[in-house]
Each structure stands twice: as structure tokens, then as C-alpha cells.
Design an enzyme around this catalytic site. Structure first.
Site, PDB file in Angstrom:
ATOM      1  N   ALA A 213      -4.922  -5.954  10.927  1.00 23.42           N
ATOM      2  CA  ALA A 213      -3.537  -6.045  11.402  1.00 23.42           C
ATOM      3  C   ALA A 213      -3.342  -5.199  12.660  1.00 23.42           C
ATOM      4  O   ALA A 213      -2.620  -5.587  13.583  1.00 23.42           O
ATOM      5  CB  ALA A 213      -2.583  -5.616  10.297  1.00 23.42           C
TER       6      ALA A 213
ATOM      7  N   THR B  78       0.426   5.693  12.133  1.00 20.10           N
ATOM      8  CA  THR B  78       1.291   6.273  13.165  1.00 20.10           C
ATOM      9  C   THR B  78       0.418   6.690  14.363  1.00 20.10           C
ATOM     10  O   THR B  78      -0.809   6.780  14.252  1.00 20.10           O
ATOM     11  CB  THR B  78       2.000   7.528  12.624  1.00 20.10           C
ATOM     12  OG1 THR B  78       0.999   8.503  12.308  1.00 20.10           O
ATOM     13  CG2 THR B  78       2.832   7.228  11.380  1.00 20.10           C
TER      14      THR B  78
ATOM     15  N   LEU C 269       0.838  -1.202   0.000  1.00 23.61           N
ATOM     16  CA  LEU C 269       0.000   0.000   0.000  1.00 23.61           C
ATOM     17  C   LEU C 269       0.879   1.261   0.000  1.00 23.61           C
ATOM     18  O   LEU C 269       0.746   2.136  -0.838  1.00 23.61           O
ATOM     19  CB  LEU C 269      -0.927  -0.006   1.235  1.00 23.61           C
ATOM     20  CG  LEU C 269      -1.837   1.213   1.387  1.00 23.61           C
ATOM     21  CD1 LEU C 269      -2.846   1.285   0.250  1.00 23.61           C
ATOM     22  CD2 LEU C 269      -2.581   1.170   2.734  1.00 23.61           C
ATOM     23  N   THR C 270       1.834   1.311   0.951  1.00 28.10           N
ATOM     24  CA  THR C 270       2.654   2.516   1.139  1.00 28.10           C
ATOM     25  C   THR C 270       3.558   2.756  -0.072  1.00 28.10           C
ATOM     26  O   THR C 270       4.090   1.822  -0.667  1.00 28.10           O
ATOM     27  CB  THR C 270       3.536   2.343   2.395  1.00 28.10           C
ATOM     28  OG1 THR C 270       2.687   2.043   3.501  1.00 28.10           O
ATOM     29  CG2 THR C 270       4.344   3.594   2.687  1.00 28.10           C
TER      30      THR C 270
ATOM     31  N   GLU D 294       1.112   0.608  10.298  1.00 19.89           N
ATOM     32  CA  GLU D 294      -0.311   0.380  10.629  1.00 19.89           C
ATOM     33  C   GLU D 294      -0.954   1.615  11.251  1.00 19.89           C
ATOM     34  O   GLU D 294      -1.745   1.512  12.182  1.00 19.89           O
ATOM     35  CB  GLU D 294      -0.449  -0.818  11.591  1.00 19.89           C
ATOM     36  CG  GLU D 294       0.054  -2.116  11.033  1.00 19.89           C
ATOM     37  CD  GLU D 294      -0.729  -2.556   9.819  1.00 19.89           C
ATOM     38  OE1 GLU D 294      -1.843  -2.035   9.615  1.00 19.89           O
ATOM     39  OE2 GLU D 294      -0.220  -3.379   9.062  1.00 19.89           O
TER      40      GLU D 294
ATOM     41  N   ASN E 155      -7.126  -2.522   9.498  1.00 21.22           N
ATOM     42  CA  ASN E 155      -7.851  -2.655  10.757  1.00 21.22           C
ATOM     43  C   ASN E 155      -7.622  -4.025  11.393  1.00 21.22           C
ATOM     44  O   ASN E 155      -7.496  -4.149  12.612  1.00 21.22           O
ATOM     45  CB  ASN E 155      -9.343  -2.470  10.461  1.00 21.22           C
ATOM     46  CG  ASN E 155      -9.989  -1.649  11.516  1.00 21.22           C
ATOM     47  OD1 ASN E 155      -9.372  -0.761  12.090  1.00 21.22           O
ATOM     48  ND2 ASN E 155     -11.229  -1.979  11.804  1.00 21.22           N
TER      49      ASN E 155
ATOM     50  N   CYS F 268      -8.206  -4.087   5.752  1.00 15.44           N
ATOM     51  CA  CYS F 268      -7.099  -5.012   6.065  1.00 15.44           C
ATOM     52  C   CYS F 268      -6.237  -4.426   7.188  1.00 15.44           C
ATOM     53  O   CYS F 268      -5.836  -5.125   8.122  1.00 15.44           O
ATOM     54  CB  CYS F 268      -6.237  -5.251   4.835  1.00 15.44           C
ATOM     55  SG  CYS F 268      -7.163  -5.843   3.399  1.00 15.44           S
TER      56      CYS F 268
HETATM   57  P1  FAD Z   1       4.607   9.914   6.789  1.00 15.68           P
HETATM   58  O1  FAD Z   1       3.230   9.601   6.331  1.00 15.68           O
HETATM   59  O2  FAD Z   1       5.479  10.726   5.904  1.00 15.68           O
HETATM   60  O3  FAD Z   1       4.520  10.594   8.208  1.00 15.68           O
HETATM   61  C1  FAD Z   1       5.604  11.336   8.787  1.00 15.68           C
HETATM   62  C2  FAD Z   1       5.118  11.955  10.085  1.00 15.68           C
HETATM   63  O4  FAD Z   1       4.034  12.830   9.800  1.00 15.68           O
HETATM   64  C3  FAD Z   1       4.578  10.930  11.069  1.00 15.68           C
HETATM   65  O5  FAD Z   1       4.945  11.261  12.375  1.00 15.68           O
HETATM   66  C4  FAD Z   1       3.084  11.060  10.919  1.00 15.68           C
HETATM   67  O6  FAD Z   1       2.357  10.663  12.041  1.00 15.68           O
HETATM   68  C5  FAD Z   1       2.963  12.534  10.667  1.00 15.68           C
HETATM   69  N1  FAD Z   1       1.692  12.895  10.057  1.00 15.68           N
HETATM   70  C6  FAD Z   1       1.119  12.339   8.963  1.00 15.68           C
HETATM   71  N2  FAD Z   1      -0.070  12.916   8.720  1.00 15.68           N
HETATM   72  C7  FAD Z   1      -0.235  13.862   9.676  1.00 15.68           C
HETATM   73  C8  FAD Z   1      -1.266  14.823   9.967  1.00 15.68           C
HETATM   74  N3  FAD Z   1      -2.375  14.898   9.239  1.00 15.68           N
HETATM   75  N4  FAD Z   1      -1.078  15.649  11.012  1.00 15.68           N
HETATM   76  C9  FAD Z   1       0.042  15.579  11.781  1.00 15.68           C
HETATM   77  N5  FAD Z   1       1.030  14.692  11.571  1.00 15.68           N
HETATM   78  C10 FAD Z   1       0.887  13.859  10.526  1.00 15.68           C
HETATM   79  N6  FAD Z   1       3.402  -0.384   4.409  1.00 15.68           N
HETATM   80  C11 FAD Z   1       2.718  -1.288   3.624  1.00 15.68           C
HETATM   81  O7  FAD Z   1       1.928  -0.893   2.763  1.00 15.68           O
HETATM   82  N7  FAD Z   1       2.936  -2.631   3.760  1.00 15.68           N
HETATM   83  C12 FAD Z   1       3.813  -3.145   4.668  1.00 15.68           C
HETATM   84  O8  FAD Z   1       3.960  -4.356   4.765  1.00 15.68           O
HETATM   85  C13 FAD Z   1       4.545  -2.230   5.491  1.00 15.68           C
HETATM   86  N8  FAD Z   1       5.498  -2.691   6.353  1.00 15.68           N
HETATM   87  C14 FAD Z   1       6.284  -1.790   7.042  1.00 15.68           C
HETATM   88  C15 FAD Z   1       7.363  -2.252   7.795  1.00 15.68           C
HETATM   89  C16 FAD Z   1       8.193  -1.354   8.464  1.00 15.68           C
HETATM   90  C17 FAD Z   1       9.383  -1.859   9.213  1.00 15.68           C
HETATM   91  C18 FAD Z   1       7.906   0.037   8.416  1.00 15.68           C
HETATM   92  C19 FAD Z   1       8.769   1.008   9.169  1.00 15.68           C
HETATM   93  C20 FAD Z   1       6.860   0.500   7.659  1.00 15.68           C
HETATM   94  C21 FAD Z   1       6.038  -0.389   6.951  1.00 15.68           C
HETATM   95  N9  FAD Z   1       5.005   0.054   6.118  1.00 15.68           N
HETATM   96  C22 FAD Z   1       4.306  -0.843   5.330  1.00 15.68           C
HETATM   97  C23 FAD Z   1       4.823   1.487   5.909  1.00 15.68           C
HETATM   98  C24 FAD Z   1       4.059   2.188   7.013  1.00 15.68           C
HETATM   99  O9  FAD Z   1       2.717   1.832   6.986  1.00 15.68           O
HETATM  100  C25 FAD Z   1       4.292   3.698   6.842  1.00 15.68           C
HETATM  101  O10 FAD Z   1       5.634   3.937   7.193  1.00 15.68           O
HETATM  102  C26 FAD Z   1       3.346   4.545   7.677  1.00 15.68           C
HETATM  103  O11 FAD Z   1       2.048   4.504   7.138  1.00 15.68           O
HETATM  104  C27 FAD Z   1       3.793   6.008   7.765  1.00 15.68           C
HETATM  105  O12 FAD Z   1       4.079   6.500   6.504  1.00 15.68           O
HETATM  106  P2  FAD Z   1       5.466   7.281   6.247  1.00 15.68           P
HETATM  107  O13 FAD Z   1       6.571   6.447   6.783  1.00 15.68           O
HETATM  108  O14 FAD Z   1       5.492   7.651   4.812  1.00 15.68           O
HETATM  109  O15 FAD Z   1       5.375   8.561   7.142  1.00 15.68           O
END
Ligand code: FAD
Length: 393
Positions: free
Chosen positions: A251, A374, A135-136, A372, A249, A247
Site C-alpha cells: 500500500a 507516519t 491492524l491498528t 501506512e 509495503n 501488505c
Molecule cells: P501513534 O502511533 O500514537 O503515533 C503518534 C505520534 O508518535 C506520531 O507522530 C508518530 O510518528 C510518533 N511516533 C511513533 N513512534 C515513534 C518513535 N519511535 N519515535 C518518535 N516518534 C514516534 N490502520 C489500519 O490498520 N487499517 C486501515 O485501513 C487504516 N486506515 C486509516 C485511515 C485513516 C484516515 C487514518 C488517519 C488512519 C488509518 N489507519 C489504518 C491507522 C494508521 O495506520 C495509524 O493512524 C498510524 O499507524 C499511526 O498510529 P496512531 O494514529 O496510533 O499514532
């Protein structure tokens, strides 16, 4: 005479006999077959994913809360307890199981065609096929609706182009559930899911290296370079972000329990260490400051388990709302990471090595705090529920 954490909160009374028996089986398996290797896997940043998946399949935990297609169909509470026991060993282990069962398998089970279910679910439940969930993207994490991965039609076929980032199990997966934008709306409404065999030309999944967290877990980029798929590869029942969010939800629910497993392991380790460690000629555990730490941490552990059990009961009754899952994910991961760090202080310098699990858990929980949803995203979900105002943008 001492009392264990679970005795203190009479945790056993929150679950039925079958659920406790499943937890015991998972605990014994993990202790015997996995825990002895964890520090080494973590240090090397490598896991024997195939072997692990097969063992976990035999144990019956992959997609265990789903019905049919080789899945055990247990209660949500039993699944939660299994996650707790897995994460007491390592968050990476629980991540493997969560991504397989709650993300990849659940997506196919909930939104897939009968043909897709028959093809993938029995093998995934057995651990013979590994799944991942894409997804990400590099530029879209908390806001997946903006995703750039595109699926366009070419005759009856679909062509997928784009990049996914931070994908658990990616490099070792046999099948990827990939979410892509089919329209030009850019608001998520045209998002559809695709079941992509990873040997399809144009698909590659380079591993992400140099992680300081979840080192006993495979994390990858997914590259989709004109991946051609038949029309039957699309998940027919999922339209828009509702599909992937359902999904997530699932996890997240597992994490509510899992995080308390990591917390329990940290607390048990620190309490045992403090009993053996003499400081100023007395056991460290006999000092009031140490006991205050343990009392406060035990309280947060117990509250977290009570919350998890309450959410599990709601899920089993079909009455669990997404914002309630957010309450559990936000609280339990946030408290678990505090517990891990605080327990590390009890061990002093010894706490920083891999001989003890404290720093491994604390570092792992940094990822769990982020994936899942933040903590901030869960605060926004809860805030929206309380005020009726969406404050994401
Ligand atoms: P960003 O979205 O860039 O966020 C950065 C900061 O901004 C965070 O502190 C966040 O809380 C904050 N923020 C965001 N929006 C707002 C807002 N509106 N107001 C204030 N603050 C905000 N993804 C998958 O799809 N499948 C996987 O299997 C998967 N596995 C993972 C495994 C690991 C080890 C890790 C680290 C990540 C994984 N992910 C996976 C990705 C994960 O879901 C994302 O990292 C997560 O959704 C956050 O996205 P980002 O890292 O781009 O942070």
C-alpha cells in the site's frame, strides 16, 4: 506557449505505452464519473461506496497488480500510475482502491489458502465484495506488535476478541482481514491474520465521524466481540508481523505515486488560477514571486515522480526493499502536503473553499502523512538502514 508539468520532466519517457494507456483510461474515468461529485461527497462526509467499488472493479483497478483470480496482473508501474490518477481526484478514492487491492486482497493473495483466494479474490477484483484491513488499535498504531486483539482456540474454532481503530472501508466491508495475537508473547511473533466475513455474529464496524480529513472515505472502528471463526479462516502462510508489514509495503508503494497525483492537481489548479487572476492590473502568474513558487513546487513534483518511477522499476524487477519504499512514502507525501498548502496561498481566500481542490487535498494529505507508517516511522526505518541501529524504542 506553456509546458505542462509532465512535459517539463519528460514523465512519459519513464513508462511504457501500456502503462501510459492505463493511466489515461483511469484519468478519463475519474474525470468523467467521479470528479464532478467529489466536493459534494467531501462536504457531506458520505460516499456511495458500493457503486464506486463496482465502477472501479469494471475499470479493472482493484488488485490490478496481482496475478490470477480475476486480477489484471499489470506492472507495478501501471498500478502506481493508476494510484496517481485516482489521488489526483481525491486521496479517499485512492485509499478505497489501496485498501481493497494492496491490503485486503494482497493479504489473501499472498498469505491465504487456495480456498480463501477462490472465495474472495474474484469478487473483490470485480468490486462486488469490499474488503478492509484491521491492524491498528486504539492504543497500538505505530507499534502494532503490542496489539491486544486476541484469537484463542475453542476446539477447532478461533474466537476473536478486541477492537481495531481507524479502519478504512470498515463499515461498508463484506470481509475484514483482521490481525490478532494468538500467543502471550506480546512482541508480535504470535500475530496471525484472519479472514472475517463481516456478517459473522459479534462483528460490528461503527463509522468514525467528524473527520476533517479523508471525508470522501469511510473510516471505522472494528469491534470483535467473541467472533467465532472456523479453523479455515486463518491465513495459513502468515506468521508474525511479517504478514501485515508485507501488505503495508504494497500500500505504501501506491502512496508514493498517489501523493504526486494530489500534488499535480494542486499545481495545475494553481497555475491555471494564477493565469486568470489579475492583481495590480496583471495576471498573478506574471509576478516573479508567484513564478518562484511554481518553479520550486514543480521541481519537487518532478523529483517525486522520478523517485516513484525508480521505485516502480525496482518493484517490477523484484528488487524493491522496504526502506526504499519508506524513502518514497516519506518524501512524496511530505512534499505533496507542502505543495497543496503553498498552492492554496496562490488562490488566496478562494483556496479555502470546496470550489477548488486545494484544501481538500491538503486536509486529505494529513491522513496520508499518518497512515501506512507516519513520517517519523519512515525516518526510523531509513535511519536503521543507514546506521544499522534500530531506534524505535
Ligand atoms: P501513534 O502511533 O500514537 O503515533 C503518534 C505520534 O508518535 C506520531 O507522530 C508518530 O510518528 C510518533 N511516533 C511513533 N513512534 C515513534 C518513535 N519511535 N519515535 C518518535 N516518534 C514516534 N490502520 C489500519 O490498520 N487499517 C486501515 O485501513 C487504516 N486506515 C486509516 C485511515 C485513516 C484516515 C487514518 C488517519 C488512519 C488509518 N489507519 C489504518 C491507522 C494508521 O495506520 C495509524 O493512524 C498510524 O499507524 C499511526 O498510529 P496512531 O494514529 O496510533 O499514532
Amino acid at each position: 506557449m506553456t509546458t505542462t508539468l509532465n512535459e517539463l520532466f519528460a514523465v512519459d519517457r519513464l513508462f511504457d505505452e501500456d502503462e501510459l494507456a492505463i493511466a489515461g483510461t483511469v484519468r478519463d474515468y475519474v474525470k468523467r464519473d467521479i470528479a464532478p461529485s467529489l466536493a459534494q461527497w467531501y462536504e457531506e462526509g458520505q460516499i456511495p461506496a458500493r457503486e464506486l467499488a463496482r465502477g472501479l472493479g469494471e475499470l479493472g483497478v482493484l488488485g490490478m497488480h496481482l496475478d490470477g483470480y480475476g486480477c489484471a496482473g499489470t506492472s507495478a508501474k501501471a498500478y502506481g500510475l493508476a494510484c496517481l490518477e485516482l489521488e489526483a481526484a481525491d486521496s479517499g478514492l485512492r485509499s478505497l482502491v489501496s485498501v481493497q487491492g494492496s491490503l485486503a486482497m494482497f493479504a489473501i493473495w499472498r498469505w491465504g489458502s487456495e480456498e480463501q483466494k477462490q472465495e474472495w479474490l474474484p469478487r473483490m477484483a470485480a468490486g462486488e465484495a469490499i474488503g478492509c484491513f484491521g491492524l491498528t488499535e486504539p492504543d497500538y498504531g505505530s507499534n502494532p506488535g503490542g496489539m491486544r486483539t486476541r484469537a484463542r482456540r475453542d476446539g477447532d474454532d478461533w474466537i476473536l476478541t478486541g477492537n481495531k481503530m481507524w479502519i478504512t472501508n470498515g463499515s461498508v466491508a463484506d470481509v475484514a482481514v483482521v490481525w490478532a495475537q494468538t500467543g502471550e508473547q506480546g512482541d508480535g511473533s504470535g500475530v496471525r491474520g484472519f479472514v472475517v466475513p463481516t456478517d459473522t455474529p459479534g462483528f460490528s464496524a461503527p463509522a468514525i465521524k467528524h473527520k476533517m480529513s479523508l471525508r470522501a472515505s469511510v473510516t471505522s472502528e472494528l469491534v470483535l466481540d467473541g467472533v467465532r471463526l472456523p479453523a479455515s479462516a486463518m491465513l495459513p502462510e502468515a506468521q508474525g508481523l511479517r504478514g501485515p508489514l508485507s501488505c503495508l509495503n504494497e500500500a505504501r508503494f501506491g502512496i508514493v505515486f498517489g501523493a504526486m497525483g494530489a500534488a499535480r492537481d494542486c499545481l495545475e489548479t494553481a497555475i491555471a488560477y494564477a493565469g486568470d487572476r489579475d492583481i495590480f492590473d496583471r495576471p498573478l502568474s506574471s509576478f516573479q514571486l508567484t513564478q518562484a513558487k511554481f518553479a520550486d513546487m514543480a521541481l519537487e513534483y518532478g523529483k517525486g515522480v522520478l523517485l516513484a518511477a525508480q521505485l516502480g522499476g525496482l518493484k517490477d524487477a523484484g528488487a524493491l526493499a522496504p526502506e526504499q519504499v519508506s524513502l518514497g512514502k516519506l518524501n512524496n507525501v511530505r512534499e505533496a502536503i507542502k505543495i497543496a498548502r503553498n498552492c492554496r496561498t496562490v488562490l488566496g481566500a478562494a483556496g479555502i473553499t470546496l470550489e477548488f481542490p486545494l484544501m481538500r487535498h491538503a486536509n486529505n494529505l494529513e491522513s496520508v502523512l499518518t497512515y501506512e507508517g507516519t513520517s517519523e516511522v519512515h525516518q526510523l526505518i531509513i535511519g536503521q538502514a543507514l546506521t544499522g541501529q534500530a531506534a524505535y524504542r
